[in-house]
Enzyme design. Structure first.
Site, PDB file in Angstrom:
ATOM      1  CG  HIS A  61       4.265  -6.696  -5.088  1.00 51.75           C
ATOM      2  ND1 HIS A  61       3.722  -6.027  -6.163  1.00 51.75           N
ATOM      3  CD2 HIS A  61       4.266  -5.805  -4.064  1.00 51.75           C
ATOM      4  CE1 HIS A  61       3.425  -4.786  -5.810  1.00 51.75           C
ATOM      5  NE2 HIS A  61       3.762  -4.630  -4.547  1.00 51.75           N
TER       6      HIS A  61
ATOM      7  CB  SER B 280       5.966  -6.227  -8.484  1.00 49.82           C
ATOM      8  OG  SER B 280       4.957  -7.208  -8.506  1.00 49.82           O
ATOM      9  CB  THR B 281       6.133  -8.960 -12.429  1.00 54.55           C
ATOM     10  OG1 THR B 281       4.846  -8.932 -11.826  1.00 54.55           O
ATOM     11  CG2 THR B 281       6.231 -10.140 -13.367  1.00 54.55           C
TER      12      THR B 281
ATOM     13  CG  MET C 285       0.906  -5.828 -13.709  1.00 46.92           C
ATOM     14  SD  MET C 285       0.077  -7.407 -14.051  1.00 46.92           S
ATOM     15  CE  MET C 285      -0.204  -7.996 -12.376  1.00 46.92           C
TER      16      MET C 285
ATOM     17  CG  ASP D  80       2.455  -1.142  -4.395  1.00 48.68           C
ATOM     18  OD1 ASP D  80       2.078  -0.137  -3.766  1.00 48.68           O
ATOM     19  OD2 ASP D  80       2.955  -2.143  -3.859  1.00 48.68           O
TER      20      ASP D  80
END
Length: 339
Positions: free
Chosen positions: A188, A161-162, A279, A282
């Protein structure tokens, strides 16, 4: 009042400068300590003011946000949140700035108090991660990196993600075309970004990188990125299925949980599951199920994550087989999928 978080706003539009200031200073713990109207001024004020966070426009006079991010990271590393438009041109530029070290991005069209403040606090929390905790995790890594997997792997699944674009740009170009497994990625991202991300990675990698399609047959030595806003599952060997977000109750689309759970169910001990920077948690529920099916799990190390949340959740629950630094993830994939 003591202000805990100092923000520098780099933006050439007076309207957007006022807009961002009003959003961040709605929180009493945040203060705007300066503004910059172009990239050169942004770099200078980062050195002079030492802000905790910089919000950075992409397209500015004299020096772009891309070059400003690169110079800041090289000379005075500071968390940078990009504030950009979702035009096709700015999507490409945003991805480049993320690869240069920016921590996250916010769309100008969708910017809100909740979104911006959440990203600021996320960046600050990550930046403040304690040295003692890092030492503890390095001890974990030293112990678990000595474990050897029992078999080679037929598929690699990455949840991220991030910080993903920068991390993937360090991993995918170092994957060998000879690996005996496809790589499937749940990153993401909004729909408009993932196609550009795939194209950028494809241009710098020895392996083909494409945005996945429904019912696509997976080929060894190829990388497939789930389209933003969709969910990806592996319900039968060597085939990916794509589903609309509203078919599931997952918060994220793509959902790392769904990818890991279905890969584990389909491949069992032949699945290599990797949780990287991001973050939240997930992937935790999906990894729990994949682990029960015998899949092998790698978590990215704290010290090399932009945001440690997703790997941290895996490590805290004892689900990892290895903790691996970012610059070693590609070599582990190459070794474990050598055939």
């Amino acid at each position: 009042m003591i202000f805990l978080i100092k923000v520098l706003i780099a933006e050439d539009s007076a309207f957007m400068r006022m807009r961002i200031r009003s959003l961040v200073e709605s929180d009493p713990n945040i203060k705007v300590v300066g503004v910059a109207r172009d990239g050169i001024e942004a770099v200078e004020k980062v050195h002079a003011l030492r802000p905790d966070i910089v919000t950075m426009d992409i397209v500015m006079p004299r020096m772009s946000g891309i070059e400003a991010v690169e110079r800041i990271m090289a000379t005075c590393p500071t968390p940078v949140i990009l504030v950009s438009s979702l035009t096709s041109e700015e999507v490409e530029l945003t991805l480049k700035a993320l690869e240069n070290g920016a921590i996250d991005y916010v769309s100008k069209e969708q910017i809100s108090e909740d979104t911006l403040l959440k990203k600021i606090y996320m960046a600050i929390e990550n930046n403040a991660y304690g040295a003692a905790q890092n030492r503890q995790l390095n001890e974990y890594k030293a112990v678990h990196s000595a474990l050897l997997p029992k078999s080679s792997y037929a598929i690699v699944c990455i949840g991220i993600s991030t910080g993903g674009p920068k991390a993937l740009a360090e991993v995918i170009p170092n994957i060998k075309p000879s690996i005996a497994a496809p790589i499937v990625i749940a990153q993401h991202m909004p729909p408009i970004f993932t196609k550009s991300l795939a194209q950028r990675l494809d241009s710098i990698s020895a392996v083909p990188v494409i945005e996945a399609q429904h019912n696509q047959v997976l080929q060894p030595g190829s990388v497939y990125i789930c389209p933003g806003g969709m969910n990806i599952a592996i319900e039968k060997r060597d085939v990916v299925s794509l589903y609309p977000k509203d078919m599931f109750d997952y918060i994220h689309a793509p959902s790392v949980d769904l990818l890991m759970e279905t890969a584990g169910k389909t491949y069992g001990p032949e699945a290599l599951c990797i949780i990287m920077t991001g973050m939240g948690n997930d992937g935790l529920a999906g990894i729990q199920k994949a682990k029960k099916a015998g899949s092998y799990v790698i978590a990215q190390s704290a010290s090399t994550c932009t945001i440690f949340g997703m790997p941290k959740a895996i490590i805290q629950h004892g689900l990892h087989d290895e903790i691996v630094d970012l610059d070693n993830i590609a070599s582990r994939i190459n070794a474990l999928c050598s055939g």
